[in-house]
Design an enzyme around this catalytic site. Structure first.
Site, short mmCIF file in Angstrom:
data_model
loop_
_atom_site.label_atom_id
_atom_site.label_comp_id
_atom_site.label_asym_id
_atom_site.label_seq_id
_atom_site.Cartn_x
_atom_site.Cartn_y
_atom_site.Cartn_z
N CYS A 111 7.46 88.85 78.57
CA CYS A 111 7.49 88.80 80.11
C CYS A 111 8.59 87.80 80.78
CB CYS A 111 6.53 89.64 81.15
SG CYS A 111 7.16 90.09 82.98
N CYS A 114 8.37 87.29 84.46
CA CYS A 114 7.25 87.34 85.44
C CYS A 114 5.83 87.34 84.16
CB CYS A 114 6.57 88.41 86.49
SG CYS A 114 6.62 90.25 86.39
#
Lengths: 202, 210
Positions: A111, A114
């Site tokens: 990711c 985040c």
């Protein structure tokens, strides 16, 4: 909002931050005072995350897929539903897609923006998964990164990186290890690592 | 926003540092931060887009020098102040020192044209191009794919466009897609052979690549 830099006239040398424990306690006191935080009740929820969510769940899913072709087909068609068959689900697990490794394909999950991660099957993510080194490099130089982390992916194996930037969370279905034909589902689950289900191990 | 959080493709962070036998929480305060997150969510102080953007607006130096749970703390505290539940002086008095918050929200809602849409406009195999608009507010289109060409490999359901929900009280739904990008499309001659990156993107981020 720009208080920390502008209000006291020391824009380039702000005062050191209060210890993080003190900042957490301060914010918690505000929310308790507003009637928005019940620590005892939330501790039960957090304890449930700690006890019920973890890579052992994902390992059971993988071992079932290795031993039951019909389950594997359902898992690849609708990961969320097939994972729910084994009793796993919850926050960060509402939309899980399972990607399968093969002789010619290796999958890697990241990711970049985040820390998106399939909590019900892998637990809360390790610190390195959330740190800039992994997030920045997984999309730019996955082969180099994996080799550095101890996983050399042969040049003729395609690396497919999945950046979980929206609502889908990903779980890698590793290949069943050679020589594991005699093992039952429980023993197979013991062979499955968190790192293999993220794709940093093969 | 092209913020410090949007690290995909950046160089210079060095090796991945793995902590053997890492505990779920390193200290009680990390567990307390998860409690704060759950409480803030239950109180309706934020949604997914708003929470993420409260972290993305952190001072870059603070972002890079703090752990992920401190990011959560800073984002939640920023939201609590922006919602008028406390002011920074109150937080600092209680903490006995400086309490860094994130910078002001400069977003306006989705900075692309977007309307509620439930019928996917694209299908698996379609060539698409990610719009390049580099918004001031929140988006889930990472900088490293904006302006680049890819192919739809999966059509997912309709989800709330985070660019809208991060800044406004209403929500707009759009289909999302997994889009495959060849590494050479993203990184040019520096791409590693035999690699591809898939990014999940909302329909409003995409246009047909003719």
């Amino acid at each position: 909002m720009s208080h920390d830099h502008d209000d006291h006239g020391h824009a380039h040398h702000p005062a050191p931050l209060a210890p993080v424990e003190a900042r957490v306690a301060a914010l918690e006191a505000v929310l308790v005072g507003r009637g928005l935080l019940d620590a005892a009740r939330l501790d039960e929820v957090v304890a449930r995350f700690e006890q019920d969510f973890g890579p052992l769940n994902g390992a059971k899913v993988v071992a079932r897929a290795w031993t039951d072709p019909a389950y594997k087909a359902r898992l690849l068609a609708d990961g969320t539903a097939a994972i729910a068959e084994l009793g796993f689900g919850g926050p960060e697990g509402d939309h899980i897609v399972v990607v399968e490794n093969s002789e010619s394909v290796h999958n890697l999950v990241v990711c970049t923006l985040c820390s998106c991660y399939p909590w019900p099957v892998l637990g809360l993510p390790p610190a390195w998964y959330k740190a800039p080194a992994y997030r920045s490099r997984a999309v730019r130089e996955p082969r180099t990164l994996l080799a550095e982390m101890g996983t050399v992916v042969p040049d003729d194996v395609e690396i497919r990186v999945w950046d979980s930037s929206a609502e889908i969370r990903y779980l890698v279905l590793p290949q069943r290890p050679a020589g594991s034909e005699g093992l039952d589902e429980g023993a197979l689950a013991g062979l499955v690592t968190r790192d293999a289900m993220i794709g940093v191990a093969r | 926003m092209d913020g410090i959080h949007d690290v995909g493709g950046l160089a210079g962070f060095g090796p991945v540092e793995v902590e053997p036998d890492e505990p779920v929480f390193h200290a009680d305060w990390e567990r307390s931060v998860l409690r704060l997150l759950l409480a803030a969510g239950a109180a309706g102080l934020h949604n997914g887009g708003r929470f993420r953007h409260s972290i993305e607006r952190m001072d870059p130096a603070h972002y890079l020098s703090s752990s992920y749970y401190e990011h959560w703390l800073t984002g939640i505290a920023t939201t609590v102040v922006e919602r008028g539940l406390a002011d920074v002086d109150d937080l600092e008095r209680r903490a006995g020192g400086r309490f860094a918050l994130s910078r002001p929200d400069r977003g306006t809602g989705c900075e692309l044209a977007v309307t509620e849409s439930h019928e996917p406009r694209f299908a698996v195999g379609d060539a698409v191009r990610v719009r390049a608009w580099h918004p001031r507010g929140h988006t889930r289109a990472p900088r490293y794919v904006q302006g680049h060409r890819g192919v739809v490999v999966r059509v997912d359901g309709v989800f709330s466009v985070p660019d809208v929900e991060a800044h406004r009280d209403d929500t707009i739904g759009n289909p999302t897609y997994s889009v495959r990008f060849d590494a050479a499309e993203l990184w040019g001659d520096g791409a590693e052979p035999g690699t591809a990156v898939h990014v999940d993107l909302w329909e409003c981020y995409l246009e047909a690549d003719r």
